[in-house]
Every structure is written in C-alpha cells, then in structure tokens.
Scaffold this motif. Sequence first.
Motif, PDB file in Angstrom:
ATOM      1  N   HIS A  61       2.121   0.211  -7.964  1.00  0.00           N
ATOM      2  CA  HIS A  61       2.576  -0.238  -6.656  1.00  0.00           C
ATOM      3  C   HIS A  61       3.813  -1.113  -6.841  1.00  0.00           C
ATOM      4  O   HIS A  61       4.058  -1.639  -7.929  1.00  0.00           O
ATOM      5  CB  HIS A  61       1.470  -1.016  -5.935  1.00  0.00           C
ATOM      6  N   PRO A  62       4.623  -1.261  -5.794  1.00  0.00           N
ATOM      7  CA  PRO A  62       5.835  -2.080  -5.910  1.00  0.00           C
ATOM      8  C   PRO A  62       5.496  -3.542  -6.153  1.00  0.00           C
ATOM      9  O   PRO A  62       4.575  -4.085  -5.553  1.00  0.00           O
ATOM     10  CB  PRO A  62       6.545  -1.863  -4.571  1.00  0.00           C
ATOM     11  N   ARG A  63       6.272  -4.163  -7.028  1.00  0.00           N
ATOM     12  CA  ARG A  63       6.066  -5.567  -7.350  1.00  0.00           C
ATOM     13  C   ARG A  63       6.913  -6.454  -6.449  1.00  0.00           C
ATOM     14  O   ARG A  63       8.054  -6.121  -6.125  1.00  0.00           O
ATOM     15  CB  ARG A  63       6.429  -5.822  -8.824  1.00  0.00           C
ATOM     16  N   ASN A  64       6.329  -7.568  -6.057  1.00  0.00           N
ATOM     17  CA  ASN A  64       7.044  -8.561  -5.226  1.00  0.00           C
ATOM     18  C   ASN A  64       7.639  -7.917  -3.967  1.00  0.00           C
ATOM     19  O   ASN A  64       8.791  -8.156  -3.619  1.00  0.00           O
ATOM     20  CB  ASN A  64       8.153  -9.235  -6.039  1.00  0.00           C
ATOM     21  N   LEU A  65       6.835  -7.111  -3.308  1.00  0.00           N
ATOM     22  CA  LEU A  65       7.277  -6.425  -2.096  1.00  0.00           C
ATOM     23  C   LEU A  65       7.399  -7.419  -0.939  1.00  0.00           C
ATOM     24  O   LEU A  65       6.423  -8.081  -0.571  1.00  0.00           O
ATOM     25  CB  LEU A  65       6.293  -5.311  -1.733  1.00  0.00           C
ATOM     26  N   THR A  66       8.597  -7.526  -0.393  1.00  0.00           N
ATOM     27  CA  THR A  66       8.877  -8.465   0.692  1.00  0.00           C
ATOM     28  C   THR A  66       9.538  -7.716   1.835  1.00  0.00           C
ATOM     29  O   THR A  66      10.434  -6.900   1.622  1.00  0.00           O
ATOM     30  CB  THR A  66       9.816  -9.593   0.222  1.00  0.00           C
ATOM     31  N   LEU A  67       9.080  -7.991   3.063  1.00  0.00           N
ATOM     32  CA  LEU A  67       9.617  -7.314   4.240  1.00  0.00           C
ATOM     33  C   LEU A  67      10.171  -8.323   5.217  1.00  0.00           C
ATOM     34  O   LEU A  67       9.612  -9.408   5.404  1.00  0.00           O
ATOM     35  CB  LEU A  67       8.527  -6.484   4.926  1.00  0.00           C
ATOM     36  N   LEU A  68      11.267  -7.936   5.859  1.00  0.00           N
ATOM     37  CA  LEU A  68      11.872  -8.731   6.919  1.00  0.00           C
ATOM     38  C   LEU A  68      11.731  -7.975   8.235  1.00  0.00           C
ATOM     39  O   LEU A  68      12.199  -6.842   8.360  1.00  0.00           O
ATOM     40  CB  LEU A  68      13.353  -8.994   6.631  1.00  0.00           C
ATOM     41  N   PHE A  69      11.045  -8.581   9.210  1.00  0.00           N
ATOM     42  CA  PHE A  69      10.882  -8.007  10.535  1.00  0.00           C
ATOM     43  C   PHE A  69      11.614  -8.880  11.544  1.00  0.00           C
ATOM     44  O   PHE A  69      11.663 -10.108  11.403  1.00  0.00           O
ATOM     45  CB  PHE A  69       9.401  -7.918  10.923  1.00  0.00           C
ATOM     46  N   LYS A  70      12.122  -8.235  12.571  1.00  0.00           N
ATOM     47  CA  LYS A  70      12.815  -8.977  13.628  1.00  0.00           C
ATOM     48  C   LYS A  70      11.811  -9.696  14.507  1.00  0.00           C
ATOM     49  O   LYS A  70      10.773  -9.135  14.875  1.00  0.00           O
ATOM     50  CB  LYS A  70      13.684  -8.040  14.471  1.00  0.00           C
ATOM     51  N   THR A 127      13.585  -4.186   3.354  1.00  0.00           N
ATOM     52  CA  THR A 127      12.587  -4.308   2.304  1.00  0.00           C
ATOM     53  C   THR A 127      13.238  -4.645   0.976  1.00  0.00           C
ATOM     54  O   THR A 127      14.304  -4.123   0.648  1.00  0.00           O
ATOM     55  CB  THR A 127      11.787  -2.992   2.150  1.00  0.00           C
ATOM     56  N   LYS A 128      12.566  -5.504   0.221  1.00  0.00           N
ATOM     57  CA  LYS A 128      12.970  -5.830  -1.145  1.00  0.00           C
ATOM     58  C   LYS A 128      11.746  -5.707  -2.040  1.00  0.00           C
ATOM     59  O   LYS A 128      10.665  -6.186  -1.690  1.00  0.00           O
ATOM     60  CB  LYS A 128      13.529  -7.256  -1.226  1.00  0.00           C
ATOM     61  N   TYR A 129      11.896  -5.053  -3.198  1.00  0.00           N
ATOM     62  CA  TYR A 129      10.772  -4.919  -4.120  1.00  0.00           C
ATOM     63  C   TYR A 129      11.278  -4.746  -5.545  1.00  0.00           C
ATOM     64  O   TYR A 129      12.471  -4.546  -5.784  1.00  0.00           O
ATOM     65  CB  TYR A 129       9.869  -3.747  -3.723  1.00  0.00           C
ATOM     66  N   ASP A 130      10.336  -4.828  -6.495  1.00  0.00           N
ATOM     67  CA  ASP A 130      10.640  -4.809  -7.917  1.00  0.00           C
ATOM     68  C   ASP A 130      11.705  -5.867  -8.221  1.00  0.00           C
ATOM     69  O   ASP A 130      11.606  -6.987  -7.744  1.00  0.00           O
ATOM     70  CB  ASP A 130      11.045  -3.413  -8.363  1.00  0.00           C
ATOM     71  N   LYS A 131      12.737  -5.530  -8.968  1.00  0.00           N
ATOM     72  CA  LYS A 131      13.734  -6.547  -9.306  1.00  0.00           C
ATOM     73  C   LYS A 131      14.791  -6.673  -8.219  1.00  0.00           C
ATOM     74  O   LYS A 131      14.918  -7.699  -7.562  1.00  0.00           O
ATOM     75  CB  LYS A 131      14.375  -6.207 -10.653  1.00  0.00           C
ATOM     76  N   GLY A 137      15.783  -0.192   6.994  1.00  0.00           N
ATOM     77  CA  GLY A 137      15.126   0.687   7.941  1.00  0.00           C
ATOM     78  C   GLY A 137      13.791   1.191   7.422  1.00  0.00           C
ATOM     79  O   GLY A 137      13.538   1.251   6.210  1.00  0.00           O
ATOM     80  N   SER A 138      12.925   1.575   8.354  1.00  0.00           N
ATOM     81  CA  SER A 138      11.586   2.021   7.974  1.00  0.00           C
ATOM     82  C   SER A 138      11.604   3.374   7.292  1.00  0.00           C
ATOM     83  O   SER A 138      10.864   3.604   6.326  1.00  0.00           O
ATOM     84  CB  SER A 138      10.695   2.071   9.220  1.00  0.00           C
ATOM     85  N   ALA A 139      12.448   4.292   7.758  1.00  0.00           N
ATOM     86  CA  ALA A 139      12.476   5.639   7.184  1.00  0.00           C
ATOM     87  C   ALA A 139      12.917   5.607   5.728  1.00  0.00           C
ATOM     88  O   ALA A 139      12.289   6.226   4.857  1.00  0.00           O
ATOM     89  CB  ALA A 139      13.398   6.536   8.007  1.00  0.00           C
ATOM     90  N   GLU A 140      13.987   4.877   5.437  1.00  0.00           N
ATOM     91  CA  GLU A 140      14.478   4.787   4.055  1.00  0.00           C
ATOM     92  C   GLU A 140      13.446   4.113   3.158  1.00  0.00           C
ATOM     93  O   GLU A 140      13.237   4.523   2.012  1.00  0.00           O
ATOM     94  CB  GLU A 140      15.794   4.007   4.020  1.00  0.00           C
ATOM     95  N   THR A 141      12.783   3.090   3.684  1.00  0.00           N
ATOM     96  CA  THR A 141      11.778   2.387   2.896  1.00  0.00           C
ATOM     97  C   THR A 141      10.601   3.296   2.559  1.00  0.00           C
ATOM     98  O   THR A 141      10.160   3.374   1.405  1.00  0.00           O
ATOM     99  CB  THR A 141      11.275   1.150   3.656  1.00  0.00           C
ATOM    100  N   MET A 142      10.071   4.005   3.557  1.00  0.00           N
ATOM    101  CA  MET A 142       8.910   4.863   3.320  1.00  0.00           C
ATOM    102  C   MET A 142       9.249   6.013   2.382  1.00  0.00           C
ATOM    103  O   MET A 142       8.444   6.384   1.519  1.00  0.00           O
ATOM    104  CB  MET A 142       8.364   5.379   4.651  1.00  0.00           C
TER     105      MET A 142
END
Length: 296
Positions: A61-70, A127-131, A137-142
């Motif tokens: 799974h992705p490490r240090n997964l951080t999301l920014l929502f409006k 979204t930010k994850y791993d290093k 956007g949601s589509a690119e992230t998924m």
Amino acid sequence: SSGINAEWPLRPGTSFNAFSCFVIALPYKQTWKMRLGYNRRAANRAAGKSGAKNSGPKYPHPRNLTLLFKEGAVDGEACADPFTIELQMYLEMKGFPHKVHIVDPEKGKNLPDWFRKNNWDGILPMTKYDKDQYKLGSAETMMALEKKFRVPLMSGGGMGAGRFRGKTVKNLTLSLLKSVRPYDETNPDWTDLVHEFKQLDEYLVQCHGKEGDYLKSKRFSLWDIRMVPALYNLVTIANYFKPGFALPDDVPHLRSYLNHAFEDPVFKKFCPSVRKIVRYYEPKLNMRIVLPDDVV
C-alpha cells in the motif's frame, strides 16, 4: 580423515566429504526456518488478540498517503464535490491508511508547502504518497494507485464501461442548473442528459442481463465509484434550483440501480447532506437558495 571425529555416525564403507555434510545438515536448516516462521505468526496472532495497533494492511500500500480536500460550507469539513466523494469511497474500499487535510486555496488556508510547489492551478483533491509522488484530481489518483497497488483488486466495470466516467453527468449538471429553460425537449441540456440516461440504462442491462455488476456482486467497481456521487448530486438537488426534475420513465434499470447504490454502506458513509450539496453548487451557479428548516 584428519580433523573429523571418529565417532561421527557414518555408514560402514563410506567416507566423510563436503557433500555428505550438506545432505545431513539440510533437513535441520529447513526445520529451523519453519520454526522461526511459526514463532513469527504466533506473535502476530497474539498481537492481534491483545488489541495492538497494526501499522497498516498486510498487502502493499502507499506509504505516508496524504490527501488535500477543499473545505465546504462547514469549517473543517470536506465539500460535497463528487470528485472528493469518489476518492473517499475508493480509499475506503482499498483499505489504504491515509491522512486528510482540509484546505481552501482561495483563502490560503492550511496549504502545505508541497501544495504550492506542485499544484499551481489549485486542483483538488490532491494526493501525496511514498517519497515525492503527487497526483492531481481523483481520476489521476485512482488510476495511479490502482496501477501500482492492485490488491485488493477492484473491477473496472462491465464491457463498455469506458464510455461512462461520470464526466458527462457532472458537466451536464452544471449547465442544466444554469439554464433558465425547463426540464423538457426545449432544453438541449436536458435532451443530452436524457440521452445519457438511456445509454446508462442500456449499459446496465448488458451487464449480466440485469441492473449492472453492482446488483450481482453487491460491491462497487471503479465504474460505480465514478458514477454514483455525480448522479446522487444531480437527482438530490435539481428540484431545489429549478422544479420539475424527474428521471424519465423509460430508464427502469437505472432507477433500480440508483435505489440500491444510494443505500450501499460505503456510499452512505461519505454521502453529503442535501444542505451541503446545495451550498457546494450555489457559488458555481451564482445563486442563493433558501432551504426549509427540515432540510439537513
């Protein structure tokens, strides 16, 4: 042989050499590894029974997964953006541990430094994850997460699902609510939306001959995640901005699908209230809607 104990249990008529030593030692080496694995599994079971916190899922799974929502109408809460809802549903189904930060780029509120450096256009969710992996956007992230982390595997939808990604419904929702024309044939946006509804109905029929994959497996696919939030926003608040909206009578499979999908536990967990959805669309439509007191 010199250097070898004469009492070593060799068979009569055989001599000691490196190969015979390897053959004799191999079973003991395997037993030691098996014992080590058993002890490790026993420790994991004991930790689980004692209520110890897990560091995350046992699959990659992705490490240090951080999301920014409006930020929405309520301070500290995400807005009713369908892109935000679909990403929340996706992460819930994948089981990826993550952190959420509610931000407001227009006010410069709670923006981390890596947002300013990697998102000049202010696209959310981000979204930010791993290093140093950043996705906008949601589509690119998924797409990025699903390509790298396949487990647990999610279905992409039935044959022909690529024609529908929710983008058409999202765009038509805005143009339909902005239009002063009623919901009938005189409104080209309504005509386009009805055509989209009919295509969705046909697609649902061709999925196993019934109302879509979801009603067979009771589990959302990637297609469902992209479509359900957009359709929910539309059918929930259309009549508050302009009365007269209703799904056409000739899309019975779409009606049945939505009735079941809107009651799914994953969707209900992140489903925004009617008031939040209305507040999300008001600035986009340059309108102010007075809602009854009983509307939450």
